[in-house]
Design a protein around this motif. Structure first.
Motif, PDB file in Angstrom:
ATOM      1  N   UNK A  15       0.852  -1.191   0.000  1.00  0.00           N
ATOM      2  CA  UNK A  15       0.000   0.000   0.000  1.00  0.00           C
ATOM      3  C   UNK A  15       0.889   1.243   0.000  1.00  0.00           C
ATOM      4  N   UNK A  16       0.434   2.249  -0.695  1.00  0.00           N
ATOM      5  CA  UNK A  16       1.204   3.506  -0.695  1.00  0.00           C
ATOM      6  C   UNK A  16       1.194   4.140   0.696  1.00  0.00           C
ATOM      7  N   UNK A  17       2.266   4.792   1.054  1.00  0.00           N
ATOM      8  CA  UNK A  17       2.436   5.385   2.372  1.00  0.00           C
ATOM      9  C   UNK A  17       1.370   6.451   2.646  1.00  0.00           C
ATOM     10  N   UNK A  18       0.991   7.237   1.627  1.00  0.00           N
ATOM     11  CA  UNK A  18      -0.025   8.276   1.815  1.00  0.00           C
ATOM     12  C   UNK A  18      -1.373   7.671   2.195  1.00  0.00           C
ATOM     13  N   UNK A  19      -1.710   6.556   1.573  1.00  0.00           N
ATOM     14  CA  UNK A  19      -2.972   5.885   1.854  1.00  0.00           C
ATOM     15  C   UNK A  19      -2.986   5.329   3.283  1.00  0.00           C
ATOM     16  N   UNK A  20      -1.883   4.734   3.709  1.00  0.00           N
ATOM     17  CA  UNK A  20      -1.782   4.205   5.069  1.00  0.00           C
ATOM     18  C   UNK A  20      -1.899   5.338   6.080  1.00  0.00           C
ATOM     19  N   UNK A  21      -1.197   6.445   5.845  1.00  0.00           N
ATOM     20  CA  UNK A  21      -1.254   7.593   6.760  1.00  0.00           C
ATOM     21  C   UNK A  21      -2.662   8.173   6.823  1.00  0.00           C
ATOM     22  N   UNK A  22      -3.353   8.209   5.691  1.00  0.00           N
ATOM     23  CA  UNK A  22      -4.722   8.720   5.667  1.00  0.00           C
ATOM     24  C   UNK A  22      -5.636   7.854   6.539  1.00  0.00           C
ATOM     25  N   UNK A  23      -5.556   6.539   6.393  1.00  0.00           N
ATOM     26  CA  UNK A  23      -6.404   5.644   7.178  1.00  0.00           C
ATOM     27  C   UNK A  23      -6.029   5.674   8.660  1.00  0.00           C
ATOM     28  N   UNK A  24      -4.732   5.784   8.963  1.00  0.00           N
ATOM     29  CA  UNK A  24      -4.302   5.865  10.356  1.00  0.00           C
ATOM     30  C   UNK A  24      -4.839   7.134  11.007  1.00  0.00           C
ATOM     31  N   UNK A  25      -4.871   8.216  10.276  1.00  0.00           N
ATOM     32  CA  UNK A  25      -5.368   9.489  10.813  1.00  0.00           C
ATOM     33  C   UNK A  25      -6.888   9.469  10.978  1.00  0.00           C
ATOM     34  N   UNK A  26      -7.607   8.655  10.220  1.00  0.00           N
ATOM     35  CA  UNK A  26      -9.069   8.640  10.249  1.00  0.00           C
ATOM     36  C   UNK A  26      -9.669   7.487  11.048  1.00  0.00           C
ATOM     37  N   UNK A  27      -8.960   6.954  12.040  1.00  0.00           N
ATOM     38  CA  UNK A  27      -9.566   5.993  12.943  1.00  0.00           C
ATOM     39  C   UNK A  27      -9.096   4.565  12.809  1.00  0.00           C
ATOM     40  N   UNK A  28      -8.302   4.249  11.806  1.00  0.00           N
ATOM     41  CA  UNK A  28      -7.855   2.875  11.643  1.00  0.00           C
ATOM     42  C   UNK A  28      -6.931   2.456  12.780  1.00  0.00           C
ATOM     43  N   UNK A  29      -6.136   3.403  13.267  1.00  0.00           N
ATOM     44  CA  UNK A  29      -5.212   3.095  14.359  1.00  0.00           C
ATOM     45  C   UNK A  29      -5.990   2.722  15.622  1.00  0.00           C
ATOM     46  N   UNK A  30      -7.051   3.466  15.931  1.00  0.00           N
ATOM     47  CA  UNK A  30      -7.863   3.156  17.103  1.00  0.00           C
ATOM     48  C   UNK A  30      -8.556   1.802  16.946  1.00  0.00           C
ATOM     49  N   UNK A  31      -8.987   1.483  15.734  1.00  0.00           N
ATOM     50  CA  UNK A  31      -9.620   0.193  15.490  1.00  0.00           C
ATOM     51  C   UNK A  31      -8.622  -0.949  15.681  1.00  0.00           C
ATOM     52  N   UNK A  32      -7.397  -0.774  15.207  1.00  0.00           N
ATOM     53  CA  UNK A  32      -6.361  -1.787  15.411  1.00  0.00           C
ATOM     54  C   UNK A  32      -6.057  -1.983  16.893  1.00  0.00           C
ATOM     55  N   UNK A  33      -5.981  -0.878  17.629  1.00  0.00           N
ATOM     56  CA  UNK A  33      -5.714  -0.960  19.069  1.00  0.00           C
ATOM     57  C   UNK A  33      -6.861  -1.668  19.779  1.00  0.00           C
ATOM     58  N   UNK A  34      -8.108  -1.382  19.404  1.00  0.00           N
ATOM     59  CA  UNK A  34      -9.265  -2.022  20.028  1.00  0.00           C
ATOM     60  C   UNK A  34      -9.280  -3.531  19.755  1.00  0.00           C
TER      61      UNK A  34
END
Length: 76
Positions: free
Chosen positions: A1-20
């Protein structure tokens, strides 16, 4: 995956979902480990009531159980 796409998803809640998801998986693993430990201790400690103890008694079977003949002995 492109880095910009990963950063976009991480900023929009994906990181919290992974942590949960990770937290829930760890909680379930700890709960399973505690349940396994409890079951092991329960097995080692043995039954706590008389009824559980009498569920099976290998020494008292039909051939050696004389309690049902109480008072029925033939007298000479």
């Amino acid at each position: 995956m492109p880095l910009e796409l990963v950063e976009h998803h991480m900023a929009n809640g994906f990181k919290q979902a992974l942590i949960a998801v990770t937290t829930e998986r760890d909680r379930q693993a700890r709960a399973n480990m505690l349940q396994t430990g409890w079951n092991t201790l329960d097995t080692l400690i043995g039954p706590t009531t008389y009824k559980e103890e009498e569920a099976y008694n290998g020494f008292k079977d039909e051939l050696t159980d004389y309690s049902k003949y109480k008072g029925n002995w033939l007298s000479m």
